[in-house]
Design a protein around this motif. Structure first.
Motif, PDB file in Angstrom:
ATOM      1  N   PRO A 259       0.824  -1.221   0.000  1.00 31.90           N
ATOM      2  CA  PRO A 259       0.000   0.000   0.000  1.00 31.90           C
ATOM      3  C   PRO A 259       0.856   1.269   0.000  1.00 31.90           C
ATOM      4  O   PRO A 259       1.818   1.382   0.748  1.00 31.90           O
ATOM      5  CB  PRO A 259      -0.792  -0.122   1.308  1.00 31.90           C
ATOM      6  N   GLY A 260       0.497   2.201  -0.900  1.00 31.47           N
ATOM      7  CA  GLY A 260       1.165   3.485  -0.979  1.00 31.47           C
ATOM      8  C   GLY A 260       2.533   3.480  -1.627  1.00 31.47           C
ATOM      9  O   GLY A 260       3.120   4.538  -1.856  1.00 31.47           O
ATOM     10  N   ALA A 261       3.058   2.296  -1.959  1.00 31.42           N
ATOM     11  CA  ALA A 261       4.397   2.191  -2.552  1.00 31.42           C
ATOM     12  C   ALA A 261       4.299   2.110  -4.072  1.00 31.42           C
ATOM     13  O   ALA A 261       3.210   1.998  -4.639  1.00 31.42           O
ATOM     14  CB  ALA A 261       5.119   0.974  -2.000  1.00 31.42           C
ATOM     15  N   GLY A 262       5.455   2.185  -4.731  1.00 31.44           N
ATOM     16  CA  GLY A 262       5.433   2.078  -6.185  1.00 31.44           C
ATOM     17  C   GLY A 262       6.770   2.392  -6.817  1.00 31.44           C
ATOM     18  O   GLY A 262       7.795   2.552  -6.146  1.00 31.44           O
ATOM     19  N   PHE A 263       6.731   2.488  -8.129  1.00 29.93           N
ATOM     20  CA  PHE A 263       7.917   2.712  -8.946  1.00 29.93           C
ATOM     21  C   PHE A 263       8.079   4.211  -9.183  1.00 29.93           C
ATOM     22  O   PHE A 263       7.232   4.835  -9.833  1.00 29.93           O
ATOM     23  CB  PHE A 263       7.782   1.984 -10.290  1.00 29.93           C
ATOM     24  N   ASP A 264       9.156   4.788  -8.671  1.00 29.85           N
ATOM     25  CA  ASP A 264       9.418   6.205  -8.887  1.00 29.85           C
ATOM     26  C   ASP A 264       9.653   6.479 -10.370  1.00 29.85           C
ATOM     27  O   ASP A 264       9.863   5.559 -11.171  1.00 29.85           O
ATOM     28  CB  ASP A 264      10.628   6.655  -8.075  1.00 29.85           C
ATOM     29  N   THR A 265       9.647   7.744 -10.753  1.00 26.86           N
ATOM     30  CA  THR A 265       9.799   8.139 -12.153  1.00 26.86           C
ATOM     31  C   THR A 265      11.070   7.547 -12.761  1.00 26.86           C
ATOM     32  O   THR A 265      12.172   7.687 -12.206  1.00 26.86           O
ATOM     33  CB  THR A 265       9.824   9.666 -12.274  1.00 26.86           C
TER      34      THR A 265
END
Length: 229
Positions: free
Chosen positions: A50-56
Motif C-alpha cells: 500500500p502506498g508504494a510504487g515505482f518512482d519516475t
C-alpha cells in the motif's frame, strides 16, 4: 513443440515494498534459457505494498502492457497522462523515442497486484503513446492487442496479437494458429489443459510448430494468449 515455464521456477525479487516473479530474465535475475519468446520480452507478476510504487524512470522503444489483477495503479508520465487503472483494465504504453513515468499503488491500505508485460516493437523512435481500456469478463477469447486496432483492441507496434481467455469449469476453446506463428500462454488463475499439458496459476507455456490447440478448463480459468511472429 511445447515448453512449460512453471510458476515456481520463475525468478524472484524482494524489495520489501515489491514482491515480483519474473517469467523471463529481468533486472538482477538472469537465465540465458529465459530471455523472452519471439517479441515477448517480459512478464512480471508484481505485488506492491500500500502506498508504494515505482518512482519516475524512463523507457525507450518498448511496448509496455499492464493488467491490474487486484487494487489500482496510479499512473503519471512525461507525455501528460495522469490516470488511475482499476482491476480488470489493460494499459498499453508505447515508449517510442523515450518516455518517463511512475506507477504507484493508489491505495494506502490495500495491496496492488498486476502483470507487467513488455513486447519489443517493430517500429522505433516514434512519438510515445498511451491507451487504456476495460474489455470486460466475457467467456471465451477477447482480442486485447493487435497491430491495427481491430475489434476495438488496443493498437500494438508489433505483428502480434494478445487475447484474454476466460473459461468456466469444463469449458473448451479451440485455438487456431497460422503457419509459422508462435504462441505463449500465461495462466492467470485456475487450471488449464493444453493438448495434454496441464497448467496451474502462474504457469506459462511456449508453443511452436502447431496449427491448432484444444484448451480445456479443468477449473474456472483465466489466461493471456500471445500470438507471436
Amino acid at each position: 513443440m511445447f515448453d512449460i515455464r512453471y510458476a515456481a521456477e520463475r525468478g524472484k525479487a524482494d524489495f520489501g515494498w515489491l514482491q515480483s516473479q519474473h517469467t523471463f530474465s529481468f533486472g538482477s535475475y538472469y537465465d540465458p534459457a529465459q530471455m523472452g519468446f519471439s517479441a515477448l520480452r517480459v512478464i512480471n507478476d508484481d505485488r506492491v505494498a500500500p502506498g508504494a510504487g515505482f518512482d519516475t524512470h524512463g523507457h525507450k522503444d518498448m511496448e509496455i502492457l499492464s493488467l491490474v489483477l487486484t487494487g489500482r495503479i496510479a499512473h503519471k508520465d512525461s507525455a501528460g497522462n495522469t490516470e488511475v487503472l482499476p482491476a480488470g483494465e489493460f494499459q498499453l504504453m508505447s515508449a517510442g523515442k523515450g518516455i518517463y513515468h511512475s506507477e504507484f499503488n493508489a491505495s494506502k491500505h490495500d495491496e496492488l497486484t498486476f502483470l507487467q508485460i513488455w513486447l519489443q516493437p517493430n517500429q522505433f523512435g516514434g512519438e510515445p503513446g498511451y491507451q487504456q481500456k476495460d474489455f470486460g469478463q466475457k467467456p471465451g477469447l477477447t482480442l486485447i492487442l493487435s497491430p491495427d486496432g481491430r475489434e476495438g483492441s488496443l493498437t500494438l507496434l508489433q505483428d502480434a496479437l494478445l487475447y484474454q481467455l476466460i473459461l468456466p469449469t469444463a469449458a473448451q476453446q479451440q485455438l487456431d494458429i497460422a503457419p509459422g506463428r508462435k504462441v505463449y500462454i500465461h495462466l492467470i488463475s485456475g487450471e488449464l489443459d493444453i493438448a495434454g499439458h496441464t497448467l496451474q496459476s502462474g504457469d506459462g507455456i511456449k508453443i511452436s510448430e502447431q496449427t491448432a490447440l484444444q484448451l480445456t478448463a479443468n477449473t474456472a480459468a483465466k489466461a493471456l494468449i500471445f500470438d507471436l511472429p
